[in-house]
Design a protein around this motif. Structure first.
Motif, PDB file in Angstrom:
ATOM      1  N   ARG A  80     -10.877  -3.111 -10.196  1.00 57.26           N
ATOM      2  CA  ARG A  80     -11.324  -2.033  -9.323  1.00 57.26           C
ATOM      3  C   ARG A  80     -10.142  -1.140  -8.986  1.00 57.26           C
ATOM      4  O   ARG A  80      -8.999  -1.584  -9.007  1.00 57.26           O
ATOM      5  N   PRO A  81     -10.413   0.106  -8.613  1.00 57.45           N
ATOM      6  CA  PRO A  81      -9.308   0.936  -8.095  1.00 57.45           C
ATOM      7  C   PRO A  81      -8.783   0.340  -6.795  1.00 57.45           C
ATOM      8  O   PRO A  81      -9.486  -0.390  -6.099  1.00 57.45           O
ATOM      9  N   GLN A  82      -7.539   0.637  -6.480  1.00 51.90           N
ATOM     10  CA  GLN A  82      -6.939   0.108  -5.265  1.00 51.90           C
ATOM     11  C   GLN A  82      -7.715   0.607  -4.054  1.00 51.90           C
ATOM     12  O   GLN A  82      -8.024   1.784  -3.962  1.00 51.90           O
ATOM     13  N   GLY A  83      -8.023  -0.265  -3.163  1.00 56.82           N
ATOM     14  CA  GLY A  83      -8.776   0.119  -1.986  1.00 56.82           C
ATOM     15  C   GLY A  83      -9.080  -1.073  -1.118  1.00 56.82           C
ATOM     16  O   GLY A  83      -8.443  -2.121  -1.233  1.00 56.82           O
ATOM     17  N   PRO A  84     -10.079  -0.950  -0.273  1.00 55.25           N
ATOM     18  CA  PRO A  84     -10.376  -2.032   0.667  1.00 55.25           C
ATOM     19  C   PRO A  84     -10.956  -3.277   0.010  1.00 55.25           C
ATOM     20  O   PRO A  84     -10.813  -4.370   0.531  1.00 55.25           O
ATOM     21  N   ILE A  85     -11.608  -3.141  -1.145  1.00 57.41           N
ATOM     22  CA  ILE A  85     -12.197  -4.293  -1.818  1.00 57.41           C
ATOM     23  C   ILE A  85     -11.300  -4.665  -2.996  1.00 57.41           C
ATOM     24  O   ILE A  85     -11.168  -3.898  -3.943  1.00 57.41           O
ATOM     25  N   PHE A 117      -0.515  -5.737   7.769  1.00 57.24           N
ATOM     26  CA  PHE A 117      -0.815  -5.241   6.430  1.00 57.24           C
ATOM     27  C   PHE A 117      -1.034  -3.731   6.483  1.00 57.24           C
ATOM     28  O   PHE A 117      -1.809  -3.236   7.296  1.00 57.24           O
ATOM     29  N   LEU A 118      -0.340  -3.013   5.614  1.00 56.38           N
ATOM     30  CA  LEU A 118      -0.492  -1.563   5.560  1.00 56.38           C
ATOM     31  C   LEU A 118      -1.629  -1.192   4.619  1.00 56.38           C
ATOM     32  O   LEU A 118      -1.786  -1.813   3.572  1.00 56.38           O
ATOM     33  N   PRO A 119      -2.417  -0.189   4.950  1.00 57.20           N
ATOM     34  CA  PRO A 119      -3.501   0.202   4.051  1.00 57.20           C
ATOM     35  C   PRO A 119      -2.955   0.800   2.762  1.00 57.20           C
ATOM     36  O   PRO A 119      -1.842   1.307   2.702  1.00 57.20           O
ATOM     37  N   VAL A 120      -3.772   0.751   1.737  1.00 59.96           N
ATOM     38  CA  VAL A 120      -3.382   1.220   0.420  1.00 59.96           C
ATOM     39  C   VAL A 120      -3.494   2.733   0.342  1.00 59.96           C
ATOM     40  O   VAL A 120      -4.464   3.322   0.815  1.00 59.96           O
ATOM     41  N   ASP A 121      -2.484   3.361  -0.234  1.00 61.71           N
ATOM     42  CA  ASP A 121      -2.535   4.787  -0.523  1.00 61.71           C
ATOM     43  C   ASP A 121      -3.226   4.934  -1.877  1.00 61.71           C
ATOM     44  O   ASP A 121      -2.635   4.654  -2.922  1.00 61.71           O
ATOM     45  N   MET A 122      -4.491   5.319  -1.872  1.00 61.72           N
ATOM     46  CA  MET A 122      -5.271   5.352  -3.103  1.00 61.72           C
ATOM     47  C   MET A 122      -4.728   6.345  -4.114  1.00 61.72           C
ATOM     48  O   MET A 122      -4.769   6.114  -5.313  1.00 61.72           O
ATOM     49  N   HIS A 123      -4.193   7.470  -3.641  1.00 58.00           N
ATOM     50  CA  HIS A 123      -3.661   8.471  -4.559  1.00 58.00           C
ATOM     51  C   HIS A 123      -2.453   7.914  -5.313  1.00 58.00           C
ATOM     52  O   HIS A 123      -2.349   8.061  -6.529  1.00 58.00           O
ATOM     53  N   HIS A 124      -1.555   7.272  -4.573  1.00 54.53           N
ATOM     54  CA  HIS A 124      -0.380   6.702  -5.229  1.00 54.53           C
ATOM     55  C   HIS A 124      -0.782   5.542  -6.144  1.00 54.53           C
ATOM     56  O   HIS A 124      -0.194   5.359  -7.212  1.00 54.53           O
ATOM     57  N   GLY A 125      -1.790   4.764  -5.755  1.00 55.95           N
ATOM     58  CA  GLY A 125      -2.264   3.678  -6.597  1.00 55.95           C
ATOM     59  C   GLY A 125      -2.764   4.163  -7.940  1.00 55.95           C
ATOM     60  O   GLY A 125      -2.481   3.568  -8.984  1.00 55.95           O
ATOM     61  N   MET A 126      -3.498   5.264  -7.947  1.00 65.00           N
ATOM     62  CA  MET A 126      -3.974   5.821  -9.209  1.00 65.00           C
ATOM     63  C   MET A 126      -2.829   6.426 -10.013  1.00 65.00           C
ATOM     64  O   MET A 126      -2.828   6.374 -11.236  1.00 65.00           O
ATOM     65  N   GLU A 127      -1.834   7.016  -9.336  1.00 66.67           N
ATOM     66  CA  GLU A 127      -0.671   7.543 -10.050  1.00 66.67           C
ATOM     67  C   GLU A 127       0.079   6.425 -10.757  1.00 66.67           C
ATOM     68  O   GLU A 127       0.511   6.586 -11.897  1.00 66.67           O
ATOM     69  N   VAL A 128       0.229   5.278 -10.096  1.00 65.21           N
ATOM     70  CA  VAL A 128       0.903   4.144 -10.715  1.00 65.21           C
ATOM     71  C   VAL A 128       0.084   3.619 -11.879  1.00 65.21           C
ATOM     72  O   VAL A 128       0.608   3.332 -12.952  1.00 65.21           O
ATOM     73  N   ARG A 129      -1.219   3.530 -11.709  1.00 66.28           N
ATOM     74  CA  ARG A 129      -2.079   3.019 -12.774  1.00 66.28           C
ATOM     75  C   ARG A 129      -2.071   3.931 -13.992  1.00 66.28           C
ATOM     76  O   ARG A 129      -2.090   3.471 -15.132  1.00 66.28           O
ATOM     77  N   LEU A 130      -2.003   5.250 -13.784  1.00 67.29           N
ATOM     78  CA  LEU A 130      -1.990   6.199 -14.894  1.00 67.29           C
ATOM     79  C   LEU A 130      -0.595   6.420 -15.467  1.00 67.29           C
ATOM     80  O   LEU A 130      -0.445   7.137 -16.446  1.00 67.29           O
TER      81      LEU A 130
END
Length: 142
Positions: A80-85, A117-130
């Motif tokens: 899944r993309p980085q996020g709450p789940i 626990f710090l929440p996930v930065d979804m934009h940065h998570g997708m940048e790392v994945r790509l």
């Protein structure tokens, strides 16, 4: 006459240290190795998997081990993309047989349930994945 347009060099995919996102870089993590028990556990686990592969290859042929490698690659790619789940990787756990093992995370609290626990930065998570940015997907603790 100088060129009116100036460009700023931007390195995409290079090693970028972002102190605001990830905190200050620590040298200790680069120098200190893993705990001796952890390294012996991982090497023992690898050795056990290699032995299992050799037994399966000698019993059923090398095509089975190749098929198992392909299945492992396919099952480990579903995320899944980085996020709450978080990704459960249930198929990979069933394939490897790790559903039967009780780990530390099963009887201790999940780190994502922590108060710090710090929440996930979804934009940065997708940048790392790509591959557009480097570094951990998110800083996990203060």
């Amino acid at each position: 006459m100088e060129s009116a347009t100036k460009t700023i060099a931007h390195e995409i995919g290079g090693v970028q240290i972002d102190a605001l996102r990830f905190g200050l870089h620590g040298v200790k993590s680069d120098i200190v190795e893993a705990h001796p028990l952890q390294s012996s556990y991982e090497s023992g686990k690898r050795r056990e998997e290699e032995m299992k592969r050799k037994v399966l290859a000698s019993t059923y042929g090398s095509a089975l081990t190749l098929k198992m490698d392909l299945d492992r690659q396919i099952l480990s790619s579903f995320q899944r993309p980085q996020g709450p789940i978080p990704s459960s990787m249930l198929g990979l756990e069933a394939f490897t047989g790790s559903l039967d093992h009780i780990g530390v995370e099963d009887y201790l609290n999940d780190p994502r349930d922590s108060e710090v626990f710090l929440p996930v930065d979804m934009h940065h998570g997708m940048e790392v994945r790509l591959g557009l940015s480097k570094g951990p997907v998110c800083p996990t603790f203060y």
